[in-house]
Scaffold this motif. Structure first.
Motif, PDB file in Angstrom:
ATOM      1  N   ASN A 570       0.803  -1.087   0.000  1.00 25.31           N
ATOM      2  CA  ASN A 570      -0.063  -0.031  -0.093  1.00 25.31           C
ATOM      3  C   ASN A 570       0.922   1.040  -0.008  1.00 25.31           C
ATOM      4  O   ASN A 570       2.119   1.333   0.397  1.00 25.31           O
ATOM      5  CB  ASN A 570      -0.937   0.241   1.245  1.00 25.31           C
ATOM      6  CG  ASN A 570      -0.125   0.042   2.500  1.00 25.31           C
ATOM      7  OD1 ASN A 570       0.359   1.119   2.790  1.00 25.31           O
ATOM      8  ND2 ASN A 570       0.041  -1.277   3.041  1.00 25.31           N
ATOM      9  N   SER A 571       0.200   2.344  -0.097  1.00 25.24           N
ATOM     10  CA  SER A 571       0.929   3.796  -0.425  1.00 25.24           C
ATOM     11  C   SER A 571       1.053   4.549   0.920  1.00 25.24           C
ATOM     12  O   SER A 571       1.308   5.830   0.567  1.00 25.24           O
ATOM     13  CB  SER A 571       0.454   4.400  -1.586  1.00 25.24           C
ATOM     14  OG  SER A 571      -0.931   4.420  -1.292  1.00 25.24           O
ATOM     15  N   THR A 572       0.300   4.036   1.892  1.00 22.86           N
ATOM     16  CA  THR A 572       0.281   4.920   2.907  1.00 22.86           C
ATOM     17  C   THR A 572       1.596   4.799   3.594  1.00 22.86           C
ATOM     18  O   THR A 572       2.415   3.807   3.672  1.00 22.86           O
ATOM     19  CB  THR A 572      -0.512   4.327   4.042  1.00 22.86           C
ATOM     20  OG1 THR A 572      -0.294   2.985   4.566  1.00 22.86           O
ATOM     21  CG2 THR A 572      -2.012   4.156   3.425  1.00 22.86           C
ATOM     22  N   LYS A 573       2.215   5.880   4.377  1.00 20.13           N
ATOM     23  CA  LYS A 573       3.527   6.204   4.899  1.00 20.13           C
ATOM     24  C   LYS A 573       3.670   5.559   6.057  1.00 20.13           C
ATOM     25  O   LYS A 573       4.804   5.140   6.388  1.00 20.13           O
ATOM     26  CB  LYS A 573       3.802   7.875   4.987  1.00 20.13           C
ATOM     27  CG  LYS A 573       3.547   8.543   3.764  1.00 20.13           C
ATOM     28  CD  LYS A 573       3.936  10.123   4.174  1.00 20.13           C
ATOM     29  CE  LYS A 573       3.794  10.905   2.902  1.00 20.13           C
ATOM     30  NZ  LYS A 573       3.991  12.167   3.110  1.00 20.13           N
ATOM     31  N   GLU A 574       2.768   5.133   6.869  1.00 19.70           N
ATOM     32  CA  GLU A 574       2.796   4.599   8.053  1.00 19.70           C
ATOM     33  C   GLU A 574       2.975   3.041   7.969  1.00 19.70           C
ATOM     34  O   GLU A 574       2.922   2.490   8.769  1.00 19.70           O
ATOM     35  CB  GLU A 574       1.600   5.064   9.145  1.00 19.70           C
ATOM     36  CG  GLU A 574       1.742   6.392   9.419  1.00 19.70           C
ATOM     37  CD  GLU A 574       0.910   7.347   8.362  1.00 19.70           C
ATOM     38  OE1 GLU A 574       0.446   6.688   7.276  1.00 19.70           O
ATOM     39  OE2 GLU A 574       0.793   8.504   8.542  1.00 19.70           O
ATOM     40  N   GLY A 575       2.491   2.755   6.820  1.00 22.52           N
ATOM     41  CA  GLY A 575       2.383   1.167   6.549  1.00 22.52           C
ATOM     42  C   GLY A 575       1.223   0.373   7.007  1.00 22.52           C
ATOM     43  O   GLY A 575       1.120  -0.762   7.582  1.00 22.52           O
ATOM     44  N   ILE A 576       0.222   1.214   7.207  1.00 27.29           N
ATOM     45  CA  ILE A 576      -0.985   0.726   7.844  1.00 27.29           C
ATOM     46  C   ILE A 576      -1.798  -0.211   6.706  1.00 27.29           C
ATOM     47  O   ILE A 576      -1.752   0.125   5.535  1.00 27.29           O
ATOM     48  CB  ILE A 576      -1.931   1.770   8.102  1.00 27.29           C
ATOM     49  CG1 ILE A 576      -1.589   2.581   9.143  1.00 27.29           C
ATOM     50  CG2 ILE A 576      -3.375   1.270   8.609  1.00 27.29           C
ATOM     51  CD1 ILE A 576      -2.241   3.759   9.546  1.00 27.29           C
ATOM     52  N   LEU A 577      -1.921  -1.330   7.278  1.00 32.37           N
ATOM     53  CA  LEU A 577      -2.630  -2.457   6.399  1.00 32.37           C
ATOM     54  C   LEU A 577      -1.499  -3.013   5.463  1.00 32.37           C
ATOM     55  O   LEU A 577      -2.029  -3.327   4.246  1.00 32.37           O
ATOM     56  CB  LEU A 577      -3.908  -1.999   5.621  1.00 32.37           C
ATOM     57  CG  LEU A 577      -5.153  -1.535   6.765  1.00 32.37           C
ATOM     58  CD1 LEU A 577      -6.114  -1.422   5.857  1.00 32.37           C
ATOM     59  CD2 LEU A 577      -5.581  -2.855   7.500  1.00 32.37           C
ATOM     60  N   SER A 578      -0.340  -2.928   5.854  1.00 29.61           N
ATOM     61  CA  SER A 578       0.620  -3.576   4.806  1.00 29.61           C
ATOM     62  C   SER A 578       0.744  -5.007   5.062  1.00 29.61           C
ATOM     63  O   SER A 578       0.344  -5.359   6.367  1.00 29.61           O
ATOM     64  CB  SER A 578       1.816  -2.983   5.101  1.00 29.61           C
ATOM     65  OG  SER A 578       2.511  -3.013   6.501  1.00 29.61           O
TER      66      SER A 578
END
Length: 580
Positions: A570-578
């Protein structure tokens, strides 16, 4: 003259021939002399002449009579008879009867030469109970000692089988015996194919102590320890490891909240503290919808029936409506005085359960969204679910109550009130888990918290409780299998497990123990009906393939890379739901 031997007495036989008497014979018999001539007695020995009328039995002048042997004495009977036998009236009566025997009175002098043969006796007809004392034959068997060499085992076994099957002798007596002994008439007494009856005791103290101690040993309930911490029966092979695990940092560990939902468009919504995220299973893309007001948190999420909208409940009592495609918030519906722990959709009606025990129906199409209020709980409403047809609504609360409401609104307004159709108080702990059966709409399943840990199945038409099952730990969520007659439940401490039970027998099909490191709080079923997503306080989302898709066949194993996320990060910076 020579001595002619007489025929032995055993060879002589009495003449049985009978001659009819004529008048001439009768007259001759009357004139005959039966005695010896007196001249013979008075004659001197050696006299040369004898009277012609002499008719002695041994008259030498008769050529047909042999002279008596001098060596044999005369018969005593004849000596006695030499005195002469008078012609008595008895002979006359015998002669006048019509017949006499040959030989005249000589028959009195004959010796019996034939033994008396008795007439044959009639055969005795013996009954089965008469002893065979008079029976003769070659059977030398003993009546008390069996001869095993000549015993036909097949015949004996067939006879015993007939005797065992013959119950027509005294059915009344047989029935009384069966009733007295408690043995069914059509079943064998010794049947090793059945389980022995469980021991029943009138002392309830031990049973109560077992109930109190159940949480201590329920972590491994009746299962053989395995490295994967799971048990399945022989007919079902369920993977004990998840197919995919996603990081979910910030997931609130709260039993009363509902922070997970899976739409018909294969998108998963999850609430993490104050933010709401959508993970698209087809592509693996993650979208953050927004954040709730400062100082609040997201307490519940739920997709609409078509998957186009997402309802979000906040801890401050507001209900938000979001467009999934555009990611824009459409409106905020306020009015509740407590946190919104649960949401449920039916068409354009979004129902919300509040911490104050009230349930509101929001019509998202009109400005004045509140169209009805349902009052039936004294504790927080933590479970809420619409039936698919929209006719009934089920709710569970922290007051241990399950309510079934009539979902037909009719003429409604802001001040409209509704009353429950059925109110069930059988649970002894908070009821968060409620679910309607998709293939039998009248069935409602509910599960209780720690002090209850019981699954109840209700008939919403009659209000009757159909089935009850005690589980090892608190029930945090419950799901019906879309294509199988099974029920899935998630559990908290001490098992932290996922359990699957068959319906209506409620036999355990499988159990995945320690599915999460902490209690499994949330669950949802994918649109295909085969994968279940679970969330827990360990800040993980796990995807489990529990059931097979109907008609999928060989496509069942086509791989989760294509089905869940496509392998993209995923493209979220925090790595959420990675992906982990």
């Amino acid at each position: 003259m020579y001595n002619q031997p007489k025929t032995p007495s055993r060879h002589r036989s009495r003449s049985e021939a009978k001659t009819p008497l004529t008048p001439s014979i009768l007259s001759g018999l009357n004139n005959i002399s039966l005695a010896s001539s007196p001249t013979k007695r008075s004659s001197r020995p050696g006299a040369p002449t004898k009277s012609k009328a002499s008719t002695g039995p041994f008259d030498t002048t008769n050529p047909f009579i042999a002279p008596q042997s001098k060596s044999r004495p005369s018969s005593p009977v004849k000596r006695i008879a030499t005195g002469g036998i008078p012609n008595s009236d008895s002979f006359q009566r015998q002669a006048s009867g019509g017949v006499i025997r040959k030989g005249g009175v000589e028959s009195r002098l004959d010796v019996v030469t034939r033994d008396y043969v008795p007439p044959p006796k009639p055969e005795i007809k013996r009954s089965r109970s008469t002893p065979a004392a008079n029976r003769t034959g070659t059977d030398t068997r003993d009546r008390f000692i069996t001869n095993r060499d000549t015993t036909d085992i097949a015949v004996v076994s067939a006879t015993l089988e007939q005797m065992s099957l013959n119950q027509s002798g005294s059915p009344g007596h047989t029935a009384r015996l069966a009733a007295a002994t408690g043995v069914p008439m059509n079943r064998r007494i010794l049947g090793y194919h059945e389980q022995p009856p469980s021991a029943s005791s009138s002392d309830t103290t031990l049973a109560q102590q077992r109930e109190f101690a159940r949480p201590l040993y329920a972590q491994r309930p009746g299962a053989i320890a395995s490295s994967t911490g799971a048990t399945t029966n022989k007919t079902r092979k369920i993977p004990t490891q998840p197919e995919r695990v996603l990081d979910a940092p910030g997931m609130v560990d709260d039993f009363y909240l509902n922070l997970l939902s899976w739409s018909c468009q294969n998108a998963v919504a999850v609430a993490l503290e104050s933010s709401t995220y959508i993970w698209k299973a087809d592509t693996g893309a993650v979208v953050q919808l927004g954040e709730c007001p400062e100082g609040s948190y997201v307490s519940s999420v739920d997709f609409s029936n078509d998957g186009a909208f997402l309802g979000v409940g906040n801890g401050n009592g507001d209900v938000e409506l979001w467009d999934v495609e555009s990611g824009q918030k459409l409106r905020t519906m306020s009015g509740h005085q407590g946190q919104i722990a649960t949401l449920s959709w039916h068409q354009h009606i979004l129902s919300s359960g509040c911490g104050d025990g009230s349930i509101w129906h929001h019509d998202v199409r009109i400005p004045r969204h509140k169209v009805m209020e349902l009052l039936g709980h004294t504790g927080e409403v933590c479970g809420l679910k619409w039936r698919t047809d929209g006719e009934l609504l089920a709710s569970g609360g922290n007051d241990n109550v399950v309510n079934i409401w009539d979902g037909r609104l009719g003429d409604v307004g802001e001040g409209a009130r509704g009353s429950a159709k059925w109110t069930k108080r059988n649970h002894t702990a908070a009821v968060k888990a409620v679910a309607w059966c998709p293939w039998q709409p009248s069935l409602l399943a509910s599960g209780g918290g720690t002090n209850d840990a019981t699954i109840n199945v209700w008939n919403s038409t009659t209000g009757a409780r159909l089935h009850t099952l005690r589980t090892p730990s608190q029930i945090t969520s419950i799901q019906w299998a879309p294509h199988k007659k099974e029920i899935l439940t998630t559990h908290g401490y001490p098992t932290n497990s996922i359990m699957i039970h068959a319906y209506p027998s409620l036999d355990r099909v499988a159990e995945i123990r320690d599915a999460h490191d902490s209690r499994v709080l949330f669950s949802c079923v994918g649109p295909a009906g085969d994968v279940v997503c679970t969330g827990a306080g360990d800040e993980n989302l796990k995807f489990w393939r529990i059931w097979d898709v109907v008609g999928e066949g060989s496509k069942k194993k086509k791989g989760m890379v294509e089905e869940l996320g496509g392998g993209r990060s995923n493209s979220t910076k925090e790595g959420i739901l990675s992906i982990r």
